[in-house]
Design a protein around this motif. Structure first.
Motif, PDB file in Angstrom:
ATOM      1  N   THR A 106      23.199 -10.371 -10.539  1.00  0.00           N
ATOM      2  CA  THR A 106      23.596  -9.281 -11.279  1.00  0.00           C
ATOM      3  C   THR A 106      23.476  -7.982 -10.273  1.00  0.00           C
ATOM      4  N   HIS A 107      23.043  -8.353  -8.901  1.00  0.00           N
ATOM      5  CA  HIS A 107      23.079  -7.366  -7.903  1.00  0.00           C
ATOM      6  C   HIS A 107      23.748  -7.733  -6.503  1.00  0.00           C
ATOM      7  N   ALA A 108      23.478  -6.711  -5.634  1.00  0.00           N
ATOM      8  CA  ALA A 108      24.246  -6.978  -4.411  1.00  0.00           C
ATOM      9  C   ALA A 108      23.477  -6.018  -3.583  1.00  0.00           C
ATOM     10  N   VAL A 109      23.558  -6.448  -1.941  1.00  0.00           N
ATOM     11  CA  VAL A 109      22.665  -5.633  -1.317  1.00  0.00           C
ATOM     12  C   VAL A 109      23.835  -4.883  -0.251  1.00  0.00           C
ATOM     13  N   TRP A 110      23.661  -3.502  -0.054  1.00  0.00           N
ATOM     14  CA  TRP A 110      24.561  -2.622   0.894  1.00  0.00           C
ATOM     15  C   TRP A 110      23.895  -2.736   2.132  1.00  0.00           C
ATOM     16  N   ILE A 111      24.499  -3.139   3.189  1.00  0.00           N
ATOM     17  CA  ILE A 111      24.127  -2.863   4.582  1.00  0.00           C
ATOM     18  C   ILE A 111      24.984  -2.013   5.389  1.00  0.00           C
ATOM     19  N   PRO A 112      24.516  -0.940   5.758  1.00  0.00           N
ATOM     20  CA  PRO A 112      25.406   0.268   6.642  1.00  0.00           C
ATOM     21  C   PRO A 112      25.917  -0.212   7.904  1.00  0.00           C
ATOM     22  N   ALA A 157      19.626  -2.291  -2.584  1.00  0.00           N
ATOM     23  CA  ALA A 157      20.180  -3.137  -3.607  1.00  0.00           C
ATOM     24  C   ALA A 157      20.866  -2.177  -4.617  1.00  0.00           C
ATOM     25  N   ILE A 158      22.111  -2.939  -5.172  1.00  0.00           N
ATOM     26  CA  ILE A 158      22.483  -1.997  -6.204  1.00  0.00           C
ATOM     27  C   ILE A 158      23.042  -3.046  -7.251  1.00  0.00           C
ATOM     28  N   ALA A 159      22.996  -2.552  -8.759  1.00  0.00           N
ATOM     29  CA  ALA A 159      23.642  -3.379  -9.728  1.00  0.00           C
ATOM     30  C   ALA A 159      25.106  -3.587  -9.530  1.00  0.00           C
ATOM     31  N   VAL A 160      25.551  -4.611  -9.879  1.00  0.00           N
ATOM     32  CA  VAL A 160      26.963  -5.002  -9.782  1.00  0.00           C
ATOM     33  C   VAL A 160      27.283  -4.968 -11.096  1.00  0.00           C
ATOM     34  N   SER A 161      28.380  -3.760 -11.278  1.00  0.00           N
ATOM     35  CA  SER A 161      29.065  -3.798 -12.683  1.00  0.00           C
ATOM     36  C   SER A 161      30.181  -4.721 -12.949  1.00  0.00           C
ATOM     37  N   GLY A 162      30.804  -4.980 -13.917  1.00  0.00           N
ATOM     38  CA  GLY A 162      31.802  -5.689 -14.179  1.00  0.00           C
ATOM     39  C   GLY A 162      33.065  -5.199 -13.307  1.00  0.00           C
ATOM     40  N   LEU A 163      33.199  -3.902 -13.343  1.00  0.00           N
ATOM     41  CA  LEU A 163      34.338  -3.103 -12.520  1.00  0.00           C
ATOM     42  C   LEU A 163      34.230  -3.666 -11.109  1.00  0.00           C
ATOM     43  N   LEU A 164      33.125  -3.339 -10.617  1.00  0.00           N
ATOM     44  CA  LEU A 164      32.992  -3.933  -9.330  1.00  0.00           C
ATOM     45  C   LEU A 164      33.257  -5.264  -8.776  1.00  0.00           C
TER      46      LEU A 164
END
Length: 273
Positions: A75-81, A115-122
């Motif tokens: 349900t989530h993903a991690v963003w790494i700059p 960490a961000i929530a992953v939407s269906g659109l994403l």
């Protein structure tokens, strides 16, 4: 060339993965890849100019940076700059995805790992972009790419993570708890072990991590419980291995944190493998 991600690319995507790490001027603003593996995989600490969003279709993933660590389900993903050093490890079989964002397009995206929530659109936009060849984007694809960037920029930052203290003695305590989450030493005992006054430990740990030592230890245990549950251990075994006095206390805390019971948490992921 450094390891790009804790994902095993499928054979047709090897060239795309290479481009993702070495994105040059004039290439697409982002590149998406997917991969799967039947055994756990781990990447050593590394960095690359493109920013990177890591997520899963099934399984469990832990990502670590100098700023903290996140254990994420599907349900989530991690963003790494861009150029941020990171390492990652999967727990058991997994199917995952990654989006690499050109450095010049990262300015409007989070500047710290999160960490961000992953939407269906994403998720659907990732699946669409993963089918593209590495080439300049036409108008339709450019619109999908912009949707992806907008979703990363605006997604809720709400997955449980661990902020690591930077002061050497506090980091020594944090590292010991990560190594053994069941360690039940009191604040006073930890302070003596690290040669700190208890009040100093309590105050400085909260300032540097945003949590009390007790709350931080509970977060360590919960994140480790996700790893152990993903590996197939029974709920009772996980609870006692992590130092809980009884299974009910573990289940209650797990439910308050993740919104479901440990036994049901991985049901959707298990069905997707």
């Amino acid at each position: 060339m450094p390891t790009a991600a804790p994902l095993v690319p499928l054979a047709p995507l090897e060239i795309k993965l290479h481009h993702a790490v070495t994105m040059a001027d004039g290439e697409p603003p982002l590149i998406a890849v997917t991969g799967k593996e039947s055994v756990p995989r781990e990447s050593a600490p590394h960095s690359h100019p493109p920013g990177q969003l890591l997520g899963l279709f099934s399984g469990l993933l832990t990502v670590r940076t100098d700023a903290g660590a996140w254990t994420i389900p599907t349900t989530h993903a991690v963003w790494i700059p861009s150029s941020c050093t990171h390492a990652a490890r999967s727990h058991g079989p997994f199917s995952g995805w990654a989006v690499y964002v050109a450095p010049e397009r990262c300015a409007a995206l989070p500047q710290q790992p999160c960490a961000i929530a992953v939407s269906g659109l994403l998720r659907e936009a990732v699946l669409r972009a993963a089918q593209w060849e590495v080439a300049p984007l036409d108008r339709a694809r450019a619109q999908v790419a912009q949707v992806l960037l907008d979703e990363i920029a605006t997604a809720p930052i709400d997955a449980p993570g661990l902020s690591l203290p930077r002061e050497a003695r506090l980091l020594r305590i944090a590292s010991a708890l990560i190594a053994d989450p069941a360690d039940a030493r009191t604040l006073e005992q930890w302070a003596a072990w690290a040669n700190l006054a208890p009040r100093t430990l309590s105050r400085r740990f909260a300032v540097e991590t945003g949590m009390s030592l007790t709350a931080w230890r509970q977060r360590v245990r919960l994140l480790r419980s996700l790893e152990l549950l993903a590996g197939g251990l029974p709920v009772t075994t996980v609870a006692f291995d992590l130092g809980y006095d009884n299974v009910s206390a573990f289940i209650a805390l797990f439910r308050r944190t993740f919104g479901t019971t440990p036994g049901r948490y991985f049901a959707p992921a298990a069905a997707a493998i």
